[in-house]
Scaffold this active site. Structure first.
Site, PDB file in Angstrom:
ATOM      1  N   GLU A 183       0.817  -1.211   0.000  1.00 22.83           N
ATOM      2  CA  GLU A 183       0.000   0.000   0.000  1.00 22.83           C
ATOM      3  C   GLU A 183       0.855   1.268   0.000  1.00 22.83           C
ATOM      4  O   GLU A 183       0.452   2.294  -0.564  1.00 22.83           O
ATOM      5  CB  GLU A 183      -0.924   0.002   1.219  1.00 22.83           C
ATOM      6  N   GLU A 228      -2.298   8.907  -0.996  1.00 21.48           N
ATOM      7  CA  GLU A 228      -2.613   8.315  -2.293  1.00 21.48           C
ATOM      8  C   GLU A 228      -2.132   9.218  -3.427  1.00 21.48           C
ATOM      9  O   GLU A 228      -2.331  10.445  -3.402  1.00 21.48           O
ATOM     10  CB  GLU A 228      -4.123   8.115  -2.397  1.00 21.48           C
ATOM     11  N   ASN A 271     -15.054   5.549   6.815  1.00 22.64           N
ATOM     12  CA  ASN A 271     -13.914   5.000   7.540  1.00 22.64           C
ATOM     13  C   ASN A 271     -13.243   6.070   8.402  1.00 22.64           C
ATOM     14  O   ASN A 271     -12.865   5.809   9.542  1.00 22.64           O
ATOM     15  CB  ASN A 271     -12.888   4.414   6.565  1.00 22.64           C
TER      16      ASN A 271
END
Length: 272
Positions: free
Chosen positions: A135, A144, A181
């Site tokens: 990740e 990201e 989340n």
């Protein structure tokens, strides 16, 4: 280092499958009937999804007993450095992620890597770090790639409404995404996930804690099904069932490498 195109594909869908909520019966502030449990998402029901990990009220299952494994003895300085050393020297994560901060974050999750046999513990640690590695690109990325261009707001989620001035793109060790989340992660860890999601990218302790929070709540419950089930829980929508076999194999490669380093068999059902 993981090619940016592969990392981006991973991050875009890191939670699409894992965080798609089933059509449960909503509780009113966990105002469930006496014979029901209130899940970590505030829904009423029975069974593992409601009474297991993250259960807030009702007949929640008791936490399993811990073993004598010391995670720090497995996640050694040499092991951690062996991952980070594969990232480019200019990676921002090199001055952000560290073994010491990971171990500090672990204090909030005393059951991680300490349930079942010693081999079970080693496999769980290997699995978590395999996903961390993939990740973040060997602890290179904090956010990201091109995340600000992504819309990760689920406007139908009224329990954790989006702040229109904030972005809920991937950040941290497992690239936490989506308002549904960030909201509960913030509540559990102690930061304003909806109004200050950037905290995950600004505070390395929070970056690791959110990764562990997501692991314990959404991934760890399926780890007994094999490493492939953990891939599905994190990024199954794009990678599993033939979606992207190359990235599946990359994750499996990290996992088997770390299992070998820990001297444990990786087990069955490695792919999804």
């Amino acid at each position: 280092m993981v090619p940016k195109s592969l990392v981006l594909a991973t991050l875009i869908a890191a939670v699409i499958l894992a965080t798609t909520l089933p059509n449960y019966v909503m509780g009113q502030d966990c105002g469930c009937a006496a014979d029901l449990c209130c899940s970590r998402y505030g829904y009423c029901g029975t069974g593992d999804d409601y009474c297991g990990v993250g259960c807030q009220q009702g007949s929640c299952y008791a936490a399993p007993p811990t073993n004598d494994v010391v995670v720090a003895d497995i996640v050694t300085s040499e092991f951690f450095a062996g991952i980070m050393d594969q990232a480019d020297a200019g990676c921002e994560g090199k001055s952000f992620y560290s073994r010491a901060v990971f171990l500090d974050a672990l204090d909030s999750y005393p059951q991680f890597g300490r349930v079942g046999s010693v081999d079970d513990s080693k496999r769980e640690i290997a699995a978590l770090f395999a996903h961390f590695t993939h990740e973040t690109g060997h602890f290179c990325y904090i956010e990201e790639i091109n995340g600000t261009s992504r819309d990760y707001c689920d406007e139908t989620n009224t329990q954790y409404p989006c702040n229109p001035n904030k972005g809920y793109y991937g950040r941290g060790s497992i690239q936490l995404s989506w308002n549904f989340n960030y909201g509960p992660a913030g509540e559990a860890i102690g930061f304003d996930g909806l109004n200050a999601p950037e905290t995950v990218a600004n505070d390395p302790l929070v970056a690791f804690r959110t990764g562990l929070w997501y692991w314990m709540n959404s991934v760890r419950p399926v780890i007994n099904q094999g490493f492939g089930a953990t891939i599905r829980a994190i990024n199954g929508a794009l990678e599993c069932d033939g979606g992207n076999p190359a990235t599946v194999q990359r994750r499996v490669g990290y996992y088997t490498d770390y299992c070998n380093q820990f001297g444990v068999a990786p087990g069955d059902n490695l792919t999804c």
